[in-house]
Scaffold this active site. Structure first.
Site, short mmCIF file in Angstrom:
data_model
loop_
_atom_site.label_atom_id
_atom_site.label_comp_id
_atom_site.label_asym_id
_atom_site.label_seq_id
_atom_site.Cartn_x
_atom_site.Cartn_y
_atom_site.Cartn_z
N LYS A 73 0.83 -1.20 0.00
CA LYS A 73 0.00 0.00 0.00
C LYS A 73 0.87 1.26 0.00
O LYS A 73 0.60 2.21 -0.73
CB LYS A 73 -0.96 -0.02 1.20
CG LYS A 73 -2.04 -1.09 1.06
CD LYS A 73 -2.85 -1.33 2.33
CE LYS A 73 -3.81 -2.50 2.14
NZ LYS A 73 -4.59 -2.83 3.34
N GLN A 88 -4.67 -1.70 9.66
CA GLN A 88 -4.55 -3.01 9.02
C GLN A 88 -5.11 -4.10 9.94
O GLN A 88 -4.78 -4.16 11.12
CB GLN A 88 -3.08 -3.29 8.65
CG GLN A 88 -2.88 -4.55 7.83
CD GLN A 88 -3.49 -4.49 6.43
OE1 GLN A 88 -3.66 -3.42 5.86
NE2 GLN A 88 -3.85 -5.63 5.88
N ASP A 103 -11.03 2.43 3.80
CA ASP A 103 -11.28 0.99 3.71
C ASP A 103 -12.77 0.70 3.51
O ASP A 103 -13.15 -0.42 3.12
CB ASP A 103 -10.86 0.30 5.02
CG ASP A 103 -9.53 -0.42 4.91
OD1 ASP A 103 -9.18 -0.84 3.79
OD2 ASP A 103 -8.85 -0.56 5.94
N1 GUN Z 1 -6.77 -7.12 6.08
C1 GUN Z 1 -7.08 -7.85 4.97
N2 GUN Z 1 -7.62 -7.05 4.02
C2 GUN Z 1 -7.65 -5.81 4.54
C3 GUN Z 1 -8.11 -4.56 4.03
O1 GUN Z 1 -8.61 -4.42 2.90
N3 GUN Z 1 -7.98 -3.50 4.88
C4 GUN Z 1 -7.46 -3.61 6.13
N4 GUN Z 1 -7.40 -2.51 6.88
N5 GUN Z 1 -7.04 -4.76 6.63
C5 GUN Z 1 -7.14 -5.85 5.84
#
Ligand code: GUN
Length: 298
Positions: free
Chosen positions: A52, A100, A123
């Site tokens: 990211k 996350q 998100d």
């Molecule tokens: N863990 C797995 N996929 C995601 C996501 O799209 N966003 C976040 N914040 N955590 C994750």
């Protein structure tokens, strides 16, 4: 059989976003700024967050990574994490941020999600965004479903009138994807069935799919007998499976037995290089949208 190349589509989208960011900076508007909170050292989470941050650079965004330690001896407290969320909520330079997941078990994950300001929740996990999405109002769409829909759209695969079967009912993928695809309009209008661990005769349901989405996190679960000829298969699985031949010691394994299933498919996503890269660019698109929305208040 078409391979739905998420890596290539994601590269195109990142180039489009970078152009838009260049236009913004020429007009004196600020670069979008994404922050990520990463708690502990989960291997998968480390990799996703690094991807990211890298994507932010490719899009011309600013990024901030906040690493918080949490060990058995010195666990991160809920209050400390909530305080860091509040700081990001209050920081006008941050357009959007993510925490996350998964978080350590002692943390109340839902309370953390609900503490994020909905207009910074890129998100799309806050109940305000989830609720708005479910009734078709403007919102931040959760990244994986939005990425799947965009990958289908860019490959000319429509959903109107199609029978879509989603295996897996998670809050991150199955539920929001079902809501998106059953919405009226472009890339919606599908007849959606969501299957889960209590679904009897799963094979009878998956065989009816025009589009099958595997999102339950069970490597190789979807086998050739479970699909009909001409199906489009979207594989959301990314389980790390030990592999001594790899430098990393593991490989990513999808929920679909690709070798057996792909010959029956009209189109299929690979793992890796399918849904994963699209999820990351969806987050970038949401962050750009958050910056646009914040322009008016700066
Ligand atoms: N863990 C797995 N996929 C995601 C996501 O799209 N966003 C976040 N914040 N955590 C994750």
């Amino acid at each position: 059989m078409t391979i739905l190349d998420g890596k290539a589509a994601a590269a195109d989208i990142k180039a489009e976003i970078a152009k838009e960011v260049a236009r913004r900076t020429e007009q004196g508007l600020k670069r979008p700024h994404l922050a990520a909170i990463l708690v502990g050292h989960d291997g998968g989470s480390e990799t996703y967050v690094a991807s990211k941050v890298k994507a932010c650079g490719e899009c011309g965004f600013d990024s901030t990574l906040i690493r918080l330690e949490s060990t058995d001896d010195a666990p991160l407290s809920q209050d400390e994490l909530m305080a860091r969320v509040q700081e990001l909520n209050d920081n006008p330079d941050i357009d959007g941020f993510i925490v996350q997941l998964p978080l350590p078990r002692h943390i109340d994950e839902q309370a953390v999600i609900e503490a994020i300001r909905p207009d910074k929740d890129v998100d799309g996990f806050h109940p305000v965004n989830v609720g708005r999405q479910s009734i078709g109002l403007p919102c931040f769409h959760s990244a994986t479903p939005a990425g799947i829909v965009e990958l289908l759209r860019r490959n000319g695969i429509t959903t109107k009138g199609k029978r879509v079967v989603i295996v897996g009912r998670s809050n991150i993928v199955g539920k929001p994807l079902a809501a998106m695809l059953m919405q009226k309009g472009d890339m919606g209008d599908a007849t959606v069935t969501v299957c889960h661990s209590a679904t009897p005769n799963l094979v009878d349901v998956t065989r009816q799919a025009d589009i099958l989405v595997a999102a339950m996190g069970r490597p190789g679960f979807i086998t050739a007998d479970m699909v009909s000829d001409g199906v489009t298969v979207v594989d959301v699985g990314t389980t790390r499976v030990p592999d001594a031949t790899r430098k990393s010691g593991f490989r990513l394994c999808g929920d679909v037995d690709f070798a057996a299933v792909s010959p029956k498919c009209e189109a299929i996503t690979p793992v890796p290089g399918g849904v994963g890269p699209m999820t990351i660019v969806s987050l970038m698109m949401n962050t750009l949208e958050a910056a646009r929305r914040h322009d008016a208040n700066r």
